[in-house]
Design a protein around this motif. Sequence first.
Motif, PDB file in Angstrom:
ATOM      1  N   LYS A 114       0.818  -1.218   0.000  1.00  0.00           N
ATOM      2  CA  LYS A 114       0.000   0.000   0.000  1.00  0.00           C
ATOM      3  C   LYS A 114       0.852   1.268   0.000  1.00  0.00           C
ATOM      4  O   LYS A 114       0.434   2.296  -0.525  1.00  0.00           O
ATOM      5  CB  LYS A 114      -0.936  -0.008   1.207  1.00  0.00           C
ATOM      6  CG  LYS A 114      -2.009  -1.089   1.120  1.00  0.00           C
ATOM      7  CD  LYS A 114      -2.940  -1.056   2.312  1.00  0.00           C
ATOM      8  CE  LYS A 114      -3.995  -2.150   2.205  1.00  0.00           C
ATOM      9  NZ  LYS A 114      -4.822  -2.006   0.989  1.00  0.00           N
ATOM     10  N   PRO A 163       2.742   5.656  -6.775  1.00  0.00           N
ATOM     11  CA  PRO A 163       1.688   5.348  -7.752  1.00  0.00           C
ATOM     12  C   PRO A 163       2.282   4.805  -9.044  1.00  0.00           C
ATOM     13  O   PRO A 163       3.226   5.357  -9.598  1.00  0.00           O
ATOM     14  CB  PRO A 163       1.022   6.704  -7.982  1.00  0.00           C
ATOM     15  CG  PRO A 163       1.316   7.485  -6.749  1.00  0.00           C
ATOM     16  CD  PRO A 163       2.668   7.041  -6.291  1.00  0.00           C
ATOM     17  N   ASP A 217       7.661   7.230   0.351  1.00  0.00           N
ATOM     18  CA  ASP A 217       6.562   7.172  -0.623  1.00  0.00           C
ATOM     19  C   ASP A 217       5.313   7.858  -0.089  1.00  0.00           C
ATOM     20  O   ASP A 217       4.629   8.597  -0.806  1.00  0.00           O
ATOM     21  CB  ASP A 217       6.230   5.722  -0.972  1.00  0.00           C
ATOM     22  CG  ASP A 217       7.271   5.073  -1.870  1.00  0.00           C
ATOM     23  OD1 ASP A 217       8.082   5.815  -2.470  1.00  0.00           O
ATOM     24  OD2 ASP A 217       7.275   3.833  -1.975  1.00  0.00           O
ATOM     25  N   TYR A 269       3.643  11.090  -1.858  1.00  0.00           N
ATOM     26  CA  TYR A 269       2.321  10.861  -2.466  1.00  0.00           C
ATOM     27  C   TYR A 269       1.285  10.687  -1.359  1.00  0.00           C
ATOM     28  O   TYR A 269       0.692   9.614  -1.197  1.00  0.00           O
ATOM     29  CB  TYR A 269       2.359   9.628  -3.371  1.00  0.00           C
ATOM     30  CG  TYR A 269       3.525   9.629  -4.326  1.00  0.00           C
ATOM     31  CD1 TYR A 269       3.538  10.462  -5.437  1.00  0.00           C
ATOM     32  CD2 TYR A 269       4.644   8.810  -4.104  1.00  0.00           C
ATOM     33  CE1 TYR A 269       4.616  10.478  -6.312  1.00  0.00           C
ATOM     34  CE2 TYR A 269       5.721   8.821  -4.967  1.00  0.00           C
ATOM     35  CZ  TYR A 269       5.703   9.657  -6.070  1.00  0.00           C
ATOM     36  OH  TYR A 269       6.777   9.672  -6.924  1.00  0.00           O
ATOM     37  N   TRP A 277      -1.673  11.420  -0.910  1.00  0.00           N
ATOM     38  CA  TRP A 277      -3.055  11.160  -1.301  1.00  0.00           C
ATOM     39  C   TRP A 277      -3.278   9.708  -1.708  1.00  0.00           C
ATOM     40  O   TRP A 277      -4.415   9.284  -1.927  1.00  0.00           O
ATOM     41  CB  TRP A 277      -3.413  12.054  -2.497  1.00  0.00           C
ATOM     42  CG  TRP A 277      -2.356  12.054  -3.568  1.00  0.00           C
ATOM     43  CD1 TRP A 277      -1.306  12.913  -3.673  1.00  0.00           C
ATOM     44  CD2 TRP A 277      -2.213  11.116  -4.638  1.00  0.00           C
ATOM     45  NE1 TRP A 277      -0.514  12.585  -4.757  1.00  0.00           N
ATOM     46  CE2 TRP A 277      -1.050  11.492  -5.370  1.00  0.00           C
ATOM     47  CE3 TRP A 277      -2.954  10.009  -5.068  1.00  0.00           C
ATOM     48  CZ2 TRP A 277      -0.616  10.790  -6.496  1.00  0.00           C
ATOM     49  CZ3 TRP A 277      -2.516   9.311  -6.188  1.00  0.00           C
ATOM     50  CH2 TRP A 277      -1.364   9.700  -6.891  1.00  0.00           C
ATOM     51  N   HIS A 278      -2.215   8.915  -1.819  1.00  0.00           N
ATOM     52  CA  HIS A 278      -2.315   7.583  -2.412  1.00  0.00           C
ATOM     53  C   HIS A 278      -2.721   6.527  -1.388  1.00  0.00           C
ATOM     54  O   HIS A 278      -2.060   6.350  -0.368  1.00  0.00           O
ATOM     55  CB  HIS A 278      -0.971   7.204  -3.038  1.00  0.00           C
ATOM     56  CG  HIS A 278      -1.017   5.971  -3.874  1.00  0.00           C
ATOM     57  ND1 HIS A 278      -0.244   4.873  -3.626  1.00  0.00           N
ATOM     58  CD2 HIS A 278      -1.764   5.660  -4.968  1.00  0.00           C
ATOM     59  CE1 HIS A 278      -0.491   3.939  -4.523  1.00  0.00           C
ATOM     60  NE2 HIS A 278      -1.416   4.396  -5.345  1.00  0.00           N
ATOM     61  N   ASP A 279      -3.839   5.833  -1.660  1.00  0.00           N
ATOM     62  CA  ASP A 279      -4.360   4.743  -0.807  1.00  0.00           C
ATOM     63  C   ASP A 279      -4.445   5.161   0.659  1.00  0.00           C
ATOM     64  O   ASP A 279      -4.020   4.442   1.570  1.00  0.00           O
ATOM     65  CB  ASP A 279      -3.504   3.486  -0.944  1.00  0.00           C
ATOM     66  CG  ASP A 279      -4.290   2.223  -0.557  1.00  0.00           C
ATOM     67  OD1 ASP A 279      -5.462   2.348  -0.121  1.00  0.00           O
ATOM     68  OD2 ASP A 279      -3.736   1.117  -0.683  1.00  0.00           O
ATOM     69  N   PRO A 313       2.453  12.569 -11.027  1.00  0.00           N
ATOM     70  CA  PRO A 313       2.238  11.142 -10.771  1.00  0.00           C
ATOM     71  C   PRO A 313       1.427  10.485 -11.884  1.00  0.00           C
ATOM     72  O   PRO A 313       0.635  11.148 -12.566  1.00  0.00           O
ATOM     73  CB  PRO A 313       1.446  11.134  -9.454  1.00  0.00           C
ATOM     74  CG  PRO A 313       1.670  12.473  -8.846  1.00  0.00           C
ATOM     75  CD  PRO A 313       1.844  13.415  -9.983  1.00  0.00           C
TER      76      PRO A 313
END
Length: 662
Positions: free
Chosen positions: A208, A212, A226, A230, A232-234, A586
């Motif tokens: 997770k 991206p 990570d 990022y 906003w990712h997962d 991304p």
Amino acid sequence: MPFRRCLVVMLSILVGALLPGTAAAKSSGTIAGTVPLRGMNVRLMAALPGDRLPVRLGGARSGDGGAFAIHYKGARPGQVTYLLATRPGGAAEAGYPIYGQSYRLAAALGEGRIPRRVKVNERTTVAMGFAMAQFIGVDGVVVGQNPGLRNAAAMSGDLVDLGGGLAKVLREFPNGRSTSTLRTFNALANLLTICRRQDLGCVRLLSKARAPGGGPATDTLSAAVDIARYPWHDVRGLYKLSLAAAHRRGTWSPALAPGEAPDAWTLALRFEGDPPGMDGPGNFAIDAEGNIWVGNNYAYSRESRKPACGSDELFRFTPTGQTYPGAPYKGGGLSGVGFGITIDPSNRVWLGNFGFEGKGCETEANHYSASVFSLSGKALSPPGGWEVGGISWPQGTVTDQGGNIWLANCGNDSVTKVVEGDPAKALNFGEAGITAGSQVGFERPFGAAVNARGEVFATGNSSNSVARLSTAGKPLSLATGGGLHLPLGIAGDSNGYMWVSNSKWVVAPCPGKVPANEAEQRAGKGGGDVTLLKPSGEPAGGGPITGAGLTNPWGIAVDGADQVWVANFGGRRLSELCGTEPRNCPPGKRRRGAAISPKSGYGFDGLVRNTGVAIDPSGNVWLANNWKNAPIQTNPGGYQIVAYLGLAAPTRSPQIGPPESP
């Protein structure tokens, strides 16, 4: 050996012994401490700014209780040191299908003397992973340039101390339990503890916490980096894992609880100074060492119902948010500075004196001058400021590459040029000349920006327009349309495009032709978007850019990768957009103007109404907590500046013209 040659050799040896960074200046010593597990490989690493790879200074394997002692040699002045601690073999050792050395912890030690003792744990790993996110590569390799690299390592010290506990900045007000950052930080640290056991929970975490479009994170340090890059990712998946991890032994509290899911995994810190003194910070300028200069609206007071008159102070903070020694500075005619602050090629700090003051002040502030300071904090302007070139209620203040200073005069619909920074050569370009031959108006000038050719772009807040002037002040274009609606901030990128924030609500509070209440009724108090202008100054087409949490956007900035950052006067959030270099964005968001931040933006409960935004050489995004969320007009100002850690591509400072990568 001839005498001259002998003398040269002797001098070379002597110089080598005295100069920092030479072989003779290398040092050795011992650093000891603990890691969470026995049998971890602990390495002391050093990154010299500008080098392609860091070097290993020493290593050891942890013993009982996770204790280690590293005897190092080869340390040099100017290096940024850090520790890496890795469980050897990773999953293979535990019998689970996890690739590689997945449990890797880290601690940033920074520049200067290497400490004798340090505790490395998941908290120090999150601190380093976020503060140095823009400088950490695969396998914990750290590379970069100063001052950004040095300052980023130092910023980790705002989160943790060398004992592995919480730093004072994170632990106490205006942070601590008064915002969500402490709970978020502990939740992130708890996430990394999952990989202590090297079981399938670690597989889920690394899967997770991926970039991206990429494969799983290779280890826990990479996972932290990570997440920082990022955020906003997962989000939901990581949040659920953090809740499960919080019940395990050896985790930290307070952490995010059920019902407290973040909209993004950002870490933001508030700074007030010591002692506090800001009241309505408006905008930023960042000097070559990464120090933060802040223009301030009101004289400091915590009493909302007592009139706060115009501030006569200029604030300066270190790259890690502490009051710079000797600051704040007074004199030079400072008078309620608003949005106007810049640093010119001669390292002079210029401020436009808008004359902000709370309702009920008996003495009117000066609205007609500019102030100038040296980097030492010495006022270079007279006690009344420089009243030249028709300056009137100035807002946006920028320098061009030739050292000319440009001020957007909200009070008389004009632009002032201080030629080569010499007040005796100040010129005024009025509305009549800027609008000549055009049906478009130029009213309430507010924001200003400079492109690579030295052309100046200024927003017309009440006229829904943007003027483009040559380096000589000749009008080149005057654009409207493209969604321009009560525009405020403007910023250029490396491709010559201009990004304009449309507040859709805020009418610049200065004398003008359109009554504020009429404009508010026409615009309403919701929404907000961004207009993209071509290098010619005309709208780029496709309509205004929406999403990403844009809510009455005000300040706008472009980072070293040409991504766009927007301060929102409403909604307590920061917005991020893909710029005109989509390859830097991304996967899935590689489209000019695409929303990178979520629909809610990068929200933070420590924000109020924000105006200025700036990117520093470490990749921190700074916001100005300018107005309270429910402002009482006698003293509506906020009290902090805010740093989102490691979120953006580092940007060279001071910024003159388009942004550059360091």
